[in-house]
Scaffold this active site. Structure first.
Site, PDB file in Angstrom:
ATOM      1  CG  ASP B  98       4.277  15.849  23.959  1.00 14.95           C
ATOM      2  OD1 ASP B  98       4.963  16.374  23.010  1.00 14.95           O
ATOM      3  OD2 ASP B  98       2.928  16.047  24.008  1.00 14.95           O
ATOM      4  CD  GLU B 164       2.403  19.499  19.218  1.00 15.02           C
ATOM      5  OE1 GLU B 164       2.113  20.200  18.363  1.00 15.02           O
ATOM      6  OE2 GLU B 164       2.170  18.134  19.513  1.00 15.02           O
ATOM      7  CB  SER B 415      -3.154  26.682  13.999  1.00 12.47           C
ATOM      8  OG  SER B 415      -3.783  25.928  14.794  1.00 12.47           O
TER       9      SER B 415
END
Lengths: 475, 475
Positions: B98, B164, B415
């Site tokens: 994606d 994601e 992160s």
């Protein structure tokens, strides 16, 4: 010699239904000045007033103020005159015929533009109390005198505008231009566009705080940054801004900017005596704020804090993350917004200088490599009049005659900028003589005017004109 | 014995145009996961990948994660396997198919969903570098081996997700479920979904900071208030909030919450030595932030601040005035937002407790009658691996073989939560092996992947599989 008012009062009572009908017609015109699409309705409301006034024999002139922006004309200011007798005093009254926006969907119990009178004789409708009721009060007074065959006691000059809820654009200039023209014979000014302090007791208002609004801007990065990538390596503008904002005021309402209180006029025994009898309870405050999180627990400190002491409020931050949720942004440019409510004898220019010195000094102490900018956004001066002026004395007599009680002498924490403009441009005393009460919800949903306040208020406005016509000159 | 890679490299070079064509087809599918209306395109992208893989002889299973919300299915996770030889190592690679949203009107120089290769061989298009290029790199590697008749060195397990950019909803659970099923033979994990530290030198990434996000809420009045009427008489929530927010961090990046630094792992000589040769200049930082407003003026301090020290960022205030202009509001309820980037050996639960104790103590000191609430919004733990692990050694050899330079060993300030999940659930070493560079503008307008990074990157991914297949086990 006290004027004989009974015939006038009787006439008003007999015409109550037609006065309410007049208000119904006015409320039905959605004269929302904030919405360009409603501009024709604002003009229609001007037409309505002009027609009411000329039908009663008043002379009305329309003043055009130009365009608000290309293609959108500002609504006209109506300048009216009823009576032209050089032996009589000339009293200028101000009001506005535009209203705040209102939609049924906002939560109104009834259609905002259909006057709804409930079983408690509360008349709900947008503009009922702010400010169509008071404006019509003057017209009702003219009509009642005419119908009863009572001589009108003064030359009544009127200034009714249609942009009050949207910043009164162009009005200051017009007042300046007309000060020695249309308004040249004015002896005193009366504005009925505020509210009683509570629900039961009438008041006369002799002071308003000013407001000086500021933005402080801190910028550094070229664009917003991701806190994961750059947190800890870049001097964050928010950190600097929050530090500077934290030096402005404490949570007991004390302004921490050096020099601010040096300008505040000391309390005189005369002023101090005024607070004792004000009809105001701490419960009134709690009802207003919807909590008990007050700074003071006594009414005198509270009223002094609202009326005669400066305050500083932090309004917010522009440019930072302000939505719900969690966004890991380092904002690149943030502007903190705050304002100071100013009181006698604070000088707005001096206030601005003190604020600028303070925030620049606090920023300098941070030893930051970000860029700091100070933005004075706007400033309106405080206004205070003497409640001993004959204009007030006359109004107090009218209140006592109609309501059977001496009015409280009050000030307000907010500002009505036109008040100061009329005082400065005409050089005459200005009185704020409210018709509605603190429960009227002006600017809110379910705005209303009590029938009692409207009908007794019409009597009060007429009575005021009789008393002010013959009040001996003091001050 | 070092693997012989020349035939593979030659094959990749000869197929460069067809690999670029594969990327062109992938970029043309606007698989924007954040936008429900684009969900069919996300699924179409899964179909595309499945087809490419099965055509090459890989086995692909689709895993469905349920509905994102009623009526909207989450896109499938593709689990792939290429090779099933028990004598070979099994390497799990992760990527996502994606992309971030993109509109030409956002400022793209060319259509974001049409791959545009410019005269400098920069390949512009949404998803080019994040993360379609790297995902296709693995497929290209399979194809080149197949076409050149070179034995594939490992069993390649693949996990390609389609959410994601929208929080990887459901992925953690799937990884947990498949840890001892589809992923049970995994020997090491490789993720190619980050970037070089600069534009020129490759790197391997062995650490990521975590993030703990907090809201602190102060409320008092029942509704927003007018500062004219109530300023000076009510305890303003903004004043309390700004005071508490000002106690969290200073503008040199120092966190002021007691106890935070006690948890930070000391720098070892071994770690310290890693910073010396990192290809990173202060100009790289200045280019990234778009200014010179850095906290440190040396690269070592800057990299340590980004990679291995905690940071605290103030993100903004919810509930206060945040628009342009000047609004005289006293906000009734305000929520300050901030987050801490966490590093070894900080424990998120302990961090939360320290933050809560601090903010509640600072609020208590204000002696306010407002109400304070502490909201821990989310926490993701830091991840750090050993750059000496054989998984990294193999990757370093691949980089050196392809790029002729030893990679920098880097960490990142942000992160990638899936990294820690793979490590915890498989119990195996996880390597971050970036293909693109810091100039690729992932998430921004004009996202690109350099042709060089894509083709050499395909070589590098294949070479990594050869080296990791035979690297002696260390650690």
């Amino acid at each position: 010699m006290a004027p004989v008012l009974e015939p006038y009062f009787k006439q008003v009572d007999s015409m109550a239904d037609s006065f309410i009908d007049r208000l119904r017609k006015a409320v039905a015109i959605p004269s929302i000045s904030a919405d360009a699409a409603h501009r024709p309705a604002v003009v229609k409301m001007a037409d309505f007033l002009e027609n009411e006034l000329t039908t009663l024999g008043a002379h009305v002139e329309r003043r055009y103020l130009g365009e608000q922006h290309p293609g959108l004309d500002l609504p006209p200011v109506l300048l009216g005159r009823y009576g032209d007798d050089p032996k009589k005093r000339s009293i200028l009254v101000y009001g506005h015929y535009d209203v705040q926006p209102a939609l049924k969907e906002d939560g109104w119990a009834t259609d905002p533009f259909t006057l709804h009178v409930d079983e408690k004789d509360r008349m709900f409708g947008r503009g009922s109390t702010d400010d169509k009721g008071p404006v019509l009060g003057w017209i009702n007074a003219i009509e009642a005198h005419k119908k009863a065959g009572i001589e009108f006691p003064v030359n009544l000059l009127m200034c009714f505008e249609g942009m009050e809820e949207s910043g009164s654009e162009g009005l200051d200039n017009l007042i300046k231009q007309e000060a020695q023209v249309f308004f040249k014979d004015v002896d005193a000014v009366c504005i009925s566009d505020n509210y009683w302090l509570g629900a039961e007791k009438p008041c006369l208002t002799y002071g308003l705080r000013g407001v000086s609004y500021f933005g402080i801007e801190v910028s550094g990065p070229g664009q917003d940054l991701h806190s994961g990538v750059y947190g800890g390596t870049v001097t964050e503008p928010m950190t600097d801004l929050i530090n500077v904002m934290s030096t402005l005021v404490n949570n007991k309402g004390r302004i921490l900017i050096p020099g601010i209180y040096d300008q505040v006029a000391p309390v005189t025994p005369e002023e101090e005596a005024l607070y004792a009898d004000i009809a105001f309870t701490m419960q009134d405050l709690y009802d207003g704020i919807g909590s008990k999180t007050a700074i003071f627990d006594d009414t005198k400190s509270t009223l002094m804090a609202r009326w005669r002491n400066p305050s500083l409020s932090l309004h917010g931050v522009e440019g930072a993350f302000s939505a719900e949720g969690a966004k890991t942004v380092i904002p690149a440019k943030v502007i903190g917004k705050f304002s100071i409510r100013t009181v006698p004898d604070m000088d707005p220019e001096k206030v601005e200088k003190l604020v600028q010195q303070h925030v620049e000094w606090e920023f300098a102490k941070l030893n930051s490599n970000n860029t700091f900018k100070f933005h004075p956004l706007h400033a309106g001066k405080w206004w205070v009049s003497s409640p001993k002026h004959w204009n007030f004395t006359a109004a107090a007599k009218a209140v006592e005659q109609v309501w059977g009680v001496k009015p409280d002498m009050t000030r307000e924490g907010g500002s009505i900028p036109v008040t100061l403009t009329f005082e400065q441009q005409t050089g005459k005393n200005v009185l704020l003589l409210p018709m509605g009460s603190s429960t009227d919800a002006a600017h809110s949903i379910n705005e209303k005017l009590d029938k009692k306040n409207y009908i007794q208020g019409t009597k009060m406005l007429g009575a005021y004109l009789h008393f002010v016509a013959e009040e001996p000159i003091t001050e």
